[in-house]
Design a protein around this motif. Structure first.
Motif, PDB file in Angstrom:
ATOM      1  N   PHE A   1       0.870  -1.172   0.000  1.00 36.51           N
ATOM      2  CA  PHE A   1       0.000   0.000   0.000  1.00 36.51           C
ATOM      3  C   PHE A   1       0.915   1.233   0.000  1.00 36.51           C
ATOM      4  N   GLU A   2       0.631   2.176  -0.851  1.00 36.55           N
ATOM      5  CA  GLU A   2       1.461   3.378  -0.960  1.00 36.55           C
ATOM      6  C   GLU A   2       0.598   4.633  -0.815  1.00 36.55           C
ATOM      7  N   PRO A   3       0.764   5.405   0.282  1.00 33.69           N
ATOM      8  CA  PRO A   3       1.708   5.170   1.385  1.00 33.69           C
ATOM      9  C   PRO A   3       1.167   4.141   2.361  1.00 33.69           C
ATOM     10  N   ALA A   4       2.067   3.473   3.063  1.00 35.85           N
ATOM     11  CA  ALA A   4       1.645   2.471   4.041  1.00 35.85           C
ATOM     12  C   ALA A   4       1.116   3.123   5.308  1.00 35.85           C
ATOM     13  N   GLU A   5       1.566   4.348   5.605  1.00 34.59           N
ATOM     14  CA  GLU A   5       1.103   5.081   6.788  1.00 34.59           C
ATOM     15  C   GLU A   5       0.595   6.446   6.337  1.00 34.59           C
ATOM     16  N   LEU A   6      -0.588   6.807   6.838  1.00 38.86           N
ATOM     17  CA  LEU A   6      -1.217   8.063   6.432  1.00 38.86           C
ATOM     18  C   LEU A   6      -1.884   8.699   7.639  1.00 38.86           C
ATOM     19  N   THR A   7      -1.642   9.987   7.848  1.00 39.29           N
ATOM     20  CA  THR A   7      -2.260  10.736   8.945  1.00 39.29           C
ATOM     21  C   THR A   7      -3.234  11.748   8.355  1.00 39.29           C
ATOM     22  N   ILE A   8      -4.466  11.736   8.838  1.00 37.45           N
ATOM     23  CA  ILE A   8      -5.509  12.601   8.288  1.00 37.45           C
ATOM     24  C   ILE A   8      -6.310  13.231   9.417  1.00 37.45           C
ATOM     25  N   GLU A   9      -7.109  14.221   9.069  1.00 42.29           N
ATOM     26  CA  GLU A   9      -8.021  14.844  10.025  1.00 42.29           C
ATOM     27  C   GLU A   9      -9.384  14.175   9.950  1.00 42.29           C
ATOM     28  N   PRO A  10     -10.168  14.248  11.025  1.00 41.96           N
ATOM     29  CA  PRO A  10     -11.521  13.685  10.979  1.00 41.96           C
ATOM     30  C   PRO A  10     -12.329  14.300   9.838  1.00 41.96           C
ATOM     31  N   GLY A  11     -13.127  13.470   9.170  1.00 39.56           N
ATOM     32  CA  GLY A  11     -13.930  13.925   8.043  1.00 39.56           C
ATOM     33  C   GLY A  11     -13.237  13.776   6.703  1.00 39.56           C
ATOM     34  N   THR A  12     -11.993  13.286   6.709  1.00 35.80           N
ATOM     35  CA  THR A  12     -11.253  13.095   5.455  1.00 35.80           C
ATOM     36  C   THR A  12     -11.669  11.792   4.787  1.00 35.80           C
ATOM     37  N   THR A  13     -11.803  11.832   3.474  1.00 32.30           N
ATOM     38  CA  THR A  13     -12.127  10.640   2.692  1.00 32.30           C
ATOM     39  C   THR A  13     -10.841  10.048   2.126  1.00 32.30           C
ATOM     40  N   VAL A  14     -10.675   8.756   2.310  1.00 29.82           N
ATOM     41  CA  VAL A  14      -9.507   8.052   1.779  1.00 29.82           C
ATOM     42  C   VAL A  14      -9.976   7.115   0.668  1.00 29.82           C
ATOM     43  N   GLU A  15      -9.317   7.228  -0.486  1.00 29.33           N
ATOM     44  CA  GLU A  15      -9.623   6.355  -1.616  1.00 29.33           C
ATOM     45  C   GLU A  15      -8.476   5.368  -1.823  1.00 29.33           C
ATOM     46  N   TRP A  16      -8.822   4.078  -1.856  1.00 26.47           N
ATOM     47  CA  TRP A  16      -7.850   3.048  -2.203  1.00 26.47           C
ATOM     48  C   TRP A  16      -8.004   2.761  -3.698  1.00 26.47           C
ATOM     49  N   ALA A  17      -6.913   2.958  -4.440  1.00 29.60           N
ATOM     50  CA  ALA A  17      -6.970   2.831  -5.895  1.00 29.60           C
ATOM     51  C   ALA A  17      -6.005   1.738  -6.358  1.00 29.60           C
ATOM     52  N   TRP A  18      -6.551   0.667  -6.937  1.00 26.98           N
ATOM     53  CA  TRP A  18      -5.733  -0.394  -7.496  1.00 26.98           C
ATOM     54  C   TRP A  18      -5.043   0.125  -8.755  1.00 26.98           C
ATOM     55  N   GLN A  19      -3.748  -0.132  -8.888  1.00 25.31           N
ATOM     56  CA  GLN A  19      -2.962   0.387 -10.002  1.00 25.31           C
ATOM     57  C   GLN A  19      -2.708  -0.699 -11.048  1.00 25.31           C
TER      58      GLN A  19
END
Length: 226
Positions: free
Chosen positions: A87-105
């Protein structure tokens, strides 16, 4: 008052004038910069509003997949690329309410995103179905804490990831110094300082030269008989 005293007085006036000249333009520039920075912040706020609206629409897509927290206010969007065995990046820091999309390459192997641990009451489901090729899904995170996840077929090869949701992301310290060219100030502070230094230096040299060489033989000894 003899010539020596007059020259000393003139030199003092020139030096004081140079010092005042050095202070005034810099102060004016700083005031102007402050005004422009304030205007920049207001403009940035407007753009942020537009991004928030877009984030809200993406959160709606997350709700359709059943992964987003209900009724999120909408925020930024981050992307985690799913590649073979990582997974790239393997570690991610975000604020509450943030949307994270996982995208297969365009992966050849099949991968999934399975929650391994998460904060109590978060209820994040990830995406347990195996996918390959070009695929993506999104989740919006509202509950603060660490979300650890794995790819079940490839966890032994280190295919793991972590999402940290926190309000303390250091965003307040990320503001870059404002470039004076962007503020529209025509003269840079260092140039004003150099010019002021040169003006003071020339004034002192001029005064020294006149004191040493400027008096005549008659005026150097006022009490001497003529």
């Amino acid at each position: 008052m003899n010539r020596r005293e007059a020259l000393v007085a003139v030199g003092s006036v020139l030096g004081a004038g140079s010092a005042v000249t050095a202070v005034m333009p810099v102060g004016a520039q700083e005031d102007g910069s402050g005004g422009n920075e304030s205007g920049g912040n207001e403009t940035g706020g407007g753009s942020g509003g537009n991004e928030t609206q877009g984030g809200g629409n993406e959160s709606g897509g997350g709700n359709q997949s059943g992964n987003a927290s209900g009724g999120g206010g909408g925020g930024a969007t981050e992307t985690v690329n799913v590649v073979d065995n990582a997974f790239e990046p393997a570690e991610l820091t975000i604020e509450p309410g943030t949307t994270v999309e996982w995208a297969w390459q365009g992966t050849q192997a099949q991968h999934n995103v399975v929650p391994d641990s998460q904060p109590e009451g978060a209820g994040w489901e990830g995406h347990t179905s195996l996918e390959s090729g070009d695929f993506s899904f999104s989740s919006t995170f509202e509950t603060e804490g660490d979300y650890e996840y794995i790819c079940e077929p490839h966890v032994s090869q280190g295919m793991t990831g972590t999402i940290t949701v926190t309000t303390d992301t250091g965003g307040g310290q990320a503001e870059a110094d404002v470039d004076i060219h962007d503020l529209g100030v025509p003269i840079q502070k260092q140039y004003v300082g150099v010019a002021s230094f040169l003006a003071t230096f020339v004034s002192l040299v001029f005064t020294f030269y006149l004191l040493k060489y400027g008096e005549s033989a008659n005026t150097s000894s006022p009490g001497r008989d003529r």
